[in-house]
Design a protein around this motif. Structure first.
Motif, PDB file in Angstrom:
ATOM      1  N   TRP A  23       9.620 -21.694  15.906  1.00  0.00           N
ATOM      2  CA  TRP A  23      10.079 -21.336  14.563  1.00  0.00           C
ATOM      3  C   TRP A  23      11.538 -20.860  14.601  1.00  0.00           C
ATOM      4  O   TRP A  23      12.324 -21.185  13.716  1.00  0.00           O
ATOM      5  N   ARG A  24      11.902 -20.143  15.635  1.00  0.00           N
ATOM      6  CA  ARG A  24      13.289 -19.692  15.796  1.00  0.00           C
ATOM      7  C   ARG A  24      14.225 -20.897  15.859  1.00  0.00           C
ATOM      8  O   ARG A  24      15.304 -20.894  15.243  1.00  0.00           O
ATOM      9  N   LEU A  27      14.568 -22.186  12.338  1.00  0.00           N
ATOM     10  CA  LEU A  27      15.447 -21.314  11.548  1.00  0.00           C
ATOM     11  C   LEU A  27      16.908 -21.523  11.911  1.00  0.00           C
ATOM     12  O   LEU A  27      17.773 -21.587  11.024  1.00  0.00           O
ATOM     13  N   ASN A  31      19.550 -23.036   9.173  1.00  0.00           N
ATOM     14  CA  ASN A  31      20.549 -22.061   8.742  1.00  0.00           C
ATOM     15  C   ASN A  31      21.848 -22.166   9.534  1.00  0.00           C
ATOM     16  O   ASN A  31      22.631 -21.224   9.573  1.00  0.00           O
ATOM     17  N   VAL A  48      13.795 -10.552  11.887  1.00  0.00           N
ATOM     18  CA  VAL A  48      13.097 -11.512  11.032  1.00  0.00           C
ATOM     19  C   VAL A  48      11.590 -11.295  11.144  1.00  0.00           C
ATOM     20  O   VAL A  48      10.878 -11.221  10.130  1.00  0.00           O
ATOM     21  N   THR A  73      13.751 -16.091   1.427  1.00  0.00           N
ATOM     22  CA  THR A  73      14.749 -15.572   2.359  1.00  0.00           C
ATOM     23  C   THR A  73      14.303 -14.232   2.941  1.00  0.00           C
ATOM     24  O   THR A  73      13.413 -13.574   2.407  1.00  0.00           O
ATOM     25  N   LEU A  86      18.769 -15.018   5.367  1.00  0.00           N
ATOM     26  CA  LEU A  86      18.329 -16.147   6.168  1.00  0.00           C
ATOM     27  C   LEU A  86      17.265 -16.912   5.391  1.00  0.00           C
ATOM     28  O   LEU A  86      16.280 -16.329   4.933  1.00  0.00           O
ATOM     29  N   ILE A  88      14.094 -19.066   4.876  1.00  0.00           N
ATOM     30  CA  ILE A  88      12.903 -19.320   5.688  1.00  0.00           C
ATOM     31  C   ILE A  88      11.961 -20.346   5.077  1.00  0.00           C
ATOM     32  O   ILE A  88      11.082 -20.850   5.763  1.00  0.00           O
TER      33      ILE A  88
END
Length: 114
Positions: A23-24, A27, A31, A48, A73, A86, A88
């Motif tokens: 997931w990182r 992201l 982003n 996060v 976000t 950020l 999401i």
């Protein structure tokens, strides 16, 4: 699969930490411009994850995902002191775009309370 979900065999039977790493990566990719090509640090990603734990009910989680204008976000304080939102989740792009629909099974939880 016929509904647009992707089954990730490489991520089935893995630990929660491995899913968080995946997931990182998502992201960071979604982003990239917002992060000015500087991926999330370990500290920033922990922020996060902490934001996610603030959701105590499914309704709270839905509000976070719906966000303003259909973009969910979370606030982020970068290690250099800058602040940003950020992204999401992209509710308006349910059938494509940045949002992904991925399915895994048999997740291994290693840090459950006993």
């Amino acid at each position: 699969k016929s509904e647009g979900w992707e089954y990730l065999t490489d991520y089935s039977g893995v630990t929660v930490d491995r899913l968080y790493d995946h997931w990182r990566d998502i992201l960071n990719a979604n982003n990239r411009k917002r992060l000015e090509d500087t991926p999330l640090s370990d500290n920033e990603f922990e922020q996060v994850k902490l934001e996610l734990t603030k959701n105590k009910t499914p309704y709270d989680a839905q509000l976070m995902l719906a966000g303003a204008g259909g973009v969910g976000t979370v606030p982020l304080n970068r290690d250099d002191g800058t602040q940003l939102e950020l992204e999401i989740f992209y509710g308006d792009e349910v059938a494509g775009g940045h949002s992904r629909y991925e399915v895994v099974n048999q997740i291994t939880f290693t840090d459950l309370a006993t």
